[in-house]
Design an enzyme around this catalytic site. Structure first.
Site, PDB file in Angstrom:
ATOM      1  N   GLY A 139       0.801  -1.233   0.000  1.00 51.35           N
ATOM      2  CA  GLY A 139       0.000   0.000   0.000  1.00 51.35           C
ATOM      3  C   GLY A 139       0.828   1.274   0.000  1.00 51.35           C
ATOM      4  N   ARG A 140       0.119   2.374   0.256  1.00 56.97           N
ATOM      5  CA  ARG A 140       0.747   3.697   0.181  1.00 56.97           C
ATOM      6  C   ARG A 140       1.924   3.854   1.124  1.00 56.97           C
ATOM      7  NH1 ARG A 140      -5.100   5.682  -0.152  1.00 56.97           N
ATOM      8  NH2 ARG A 140      -5.092   4.331   1.654  1.00 56.97           N
ATOM      9  N   ILE A 141       1.762   3.379   2.370  1.00 57.79           N
ATOM     10  CA  ILE A 141       2.848   3.588   3.336  1.00 57.79           C
ATOM     11  C   ILE A 141       4.059   2.748   2.939  1.00 57.79           C
ATOM     12  CG2 ILE A 141       3.527   3.411   5.761  1.00 57.79           C
ATOM     13  CD1 ILE A 141       0.549   4.014   6.478  1.00 57.79           C
ATOM     14  N   ARG A 161      -1.377  -9.315  -1.568  1.00 54.49           N
ATOM     15  CA  ARG A 161      -2.292 -10.027  -2.450  1.00 54.49           C
ATOM     16  C   ARG A 161      -2.218  -9.516  -3.882  1.00 54.49           C
ATOM     17  NH1 ARG A 161      -7.962 -10.658   0.424  1.00 54.49           N
ATOM     18  NH2 ARG A 161      -7.051  -9.137   1.798  1.00 54.49           N
ATOM     19  N   ALA A 219       2.372  -0.783  11.823  1.00 54.37           N
ATOM     20  CA  ALA A 219       1.019  -1.004  11.286  1.00 54.37           C
ATOM     21  C   ALA A 219       0.017  -1.152  12.430  1.00 54.37           C
ATOM     22  CB  ALA A 219       1.032  -2.210  10.363  1.00 54.37           C
ATOM     23  N   ARG A 220      -0.195  -2.364  12.880  1.00 56.87           N
ATOM     24  CA  ARG A 220      -1.054  -2.626  14.035  1.00 56.87           C
ATOM     25  C   ARG A 220      -0.434  -3.770  14.832  1.00 56.87           C
ATOM     26  NH1 ARG A 220      -2.934   1.637  13.455  1.00 56.87           N
ATOM     27  NH2 ARG A 220      -5.091   2.254  13.120  1.00 56.87           N
ATOM     28  N   GLU A 249      -2.517  -2.569  23.202  1.00 54.54           N
ATOM     29  CA  GLU A 249      -2.155  -1.198  23.580  1.00 54.54           C
ATOM     30  C   GLU A 249      -3.110  -0.649  24.630  1.00 54.54           C
ATOM     31  OE1 GLU A 249      -1.674   1.552  20.278  1.00 54.54           O
ATOM     32  OE2 GLU A 249      -0.457   0.041  19.261  1.00 54.54           O
ATOM     33  N   HIS A 267       3.168   4.343  19.767  1.00 54.38           N
ATOM     34  CA  HIS A 267       2.234   4.599  18.652  1.00 54.38           C
ATOM     35  C   HIS A 267       2.312   6.052  18.180  1.00 54.38           C
ATOM     36  CE1 HIS A 267      -1.649   2.892  16.665  1.00 54.38           C
ATOM     37  NE2 HIS A 267      -1.052   3.765  15.874  1.00 54.38           N
ATOM     38  N   GLY A 269       3.277   6.912  14.913  1.00 55.64           N
ATOM     39  CA  GLY A 269       3.360   6.944  13.446  1.00 55.64           C
ATOM     40  C   GLY A 269       2.913   8.256  12.818  1.00 55.64           C
TER      41      GLY A 269
HETATM   42  C1  GLV Z   1      -2.704   5.232  12.968  1.00 51.79           C
HETATM   43  O1  GLV Z   1      -2.289   4.251  13.515  1.00 51.79           O
HETATM   44  C2  GLV Z   1      -3.716   5.267  11.960  1.00 51.79           C
HETATM   45  O2  GLV Z   1      -4.264   4.228  11.548  1.00 51.79           O
HETATM   46  O3  GLV Z   1      -4.029   6.381  11.539  1.00 51.79           O
HETATM   47  C1  GLV Z   2      -2.161   3.318   4.151  1.00 46.09           C
HETATM   48  O1  GLV Z   2      -2.396   4.471   3.826  1.00 46.09           O
HETATM   49  C2  GLV Z   2      -1.589   2.270   3.312  1.00 46.09           C
HETATM   50  O2  GLV Z   2      -2.201   2.005   2.259  1.00 46.09           O
HETATM   51  O3  GLV Z   2      -0.536   1.703   3.654  1.00 46.09           O
END
Ligand code: GLV
Ligand code: GLV
Length: 315
Positions: A139-141, A161, A219-220, A249, A267, A269
């Site tokens: 993804g974007r990040i 995927r 991420a999470r 968390e 956290h 980010g």
């Molecule tokens: C941060 O963890 C977000 O999902 O924005």
């Molecule tokens: C979030 O913006 C992602 O696509 O990783």
């Protein structure tokens, strides 16, 4: 957490997330709710919010909201993608560099006034330049992390995927996740939290990593089996970890705080002034659109809109 009726705005005065019971009491009768990633918006809360048009999450992730139930109830859900991509990628890089080059160890030594003087073998870390960077999720990040890696001349691999033309244009090779775990020197996680990605990185996959490799998670938390990670860190099965997120968390798995081969952040980010301002503005704009009867720019569940037929289960 904040909720509003045309002429009424209620802002939580607690310096902590509301519990499900408090949410259930406090969301009643509102047209819109602006919620944070730590607010558990489950079926009970959604039902209590009967008549509410939108839950606008101030986060890109929306695993805290039961989107399937919201859709069934005709409640729109929005997130704040895009504006936190660069800040989160910067923080992933802060963790890559900090854990490999022992920035936190060095800081601890200096504050404890324990620097014995320069030594040829003192606080040696791992190399970054030229090492293979593995991105889990396309993804974007992940793409923003990849762009930053160009200056470090890192071979790039990624899994996910779907194949990403953007990542491929940066020279990244797609790999099965197990292969990526085994080939990478740095593994950086960029998947949303879903039932499929819960414990995606478990004891078996940690066992595939090189002993010299590092795991980075912005991420999470639940994407990683944190207890298995503590074992891998304690036994030096892997070289280290850079973590910004945790399975439960704000708590940490037992033993994690004692793992000095991990760099641990709370956290952060998206935690820059500009990014958080943008996130709150976008969440507010999503609410304004919904209340004006327009389609919010960051609508996650279009099937919640009237006239779109039966709700689809989300991807
Ligand atoms: C941060 O963890 C977000 O999902 O924005
Ligand atoms: C979030 O913006 C992602 O696509 O990783």
């Amino acid at each position: 957490m904040l909720a509003g009726v045309a002429d009424q705005l209620v802002i939580s005065e607690e310096d902590r997330p509301w519990t499900v019971d408090e949410l259930e009491r406090n969301v009643r009768g509102f047209d819109a709710v602006l919620c944070m990633l730590h607010d558990p918006i489950d079926l009970r809360v959604l039902q209590a919010a009967n008549g509410c048009r939108i839950f606008a999450n101030m986060a890109v992730g929306f695993n805290n909201i039961d989107v399937v139930e919201a859709t069934k109830l005709g409640i729109m859900v929005t997130n704040t993608p895009g504006v936190l991509t660069e800040a989160t990628a910067d923080l992933a890089w802060a963790l890559i560099l900090a854990v490999a080059r022992r920035v936190a160890d060095g800081d601890r030594v200096m504050r404890a006034q324990e620097f014995p003087g320069w030594g040829p073998n003192y606080l040696l870390g791992g190399d970054v330049t030229g090492r293979t960077l593995g991105l889990v999720g396309p993804g974007r990040i992940a793409q923003a992390v990849a762009r930053r890696s160009v200056g470090f001349e890192m071979p790039l691999v990624y899994s996910g995927r779907r194949q990403s033309p953007t990542l491929e244009a940066l020279g990244a090779r797609w790999l099965e996740l197990d292969e990526l775990m085994a080939e990478s020197d740095f593994i950086s996680l960029h998947v949303p939290l879903t039932p499929e990605t819960t414990h995606l990185i478990d004891a078996r996959r940690l066992g595939l990593m090189k002993p010299s490799a590092y795991l980075i998670n912005t991420a999470r938390g639940p994407v990683v089996d944190e207890t298995a990670l503590v074992s891998a860190l304690k036994s030096h099965r892997i070289a280290g970890a850079g973590l910004d997120v945790y399975e439960r968390e704000p708590a940490m798995a037992e033993g994690l705080a004692g793992c000095l081969n991990a760099v641990l952040l709370p956290h952060l980010g998206s935690a820059t002034l500009q990014t958080r301002s943008n996130m709150s503005r976008i969440a507010a704009e999503n609410i304004i659109a919904a209340l004006n009867g327009d389609r919010p720019a960051n609508l996650i569940n279009p099937d919640a809109l009237p006239g779109t037929g039966l709700p689809d289960i989300l991807p």
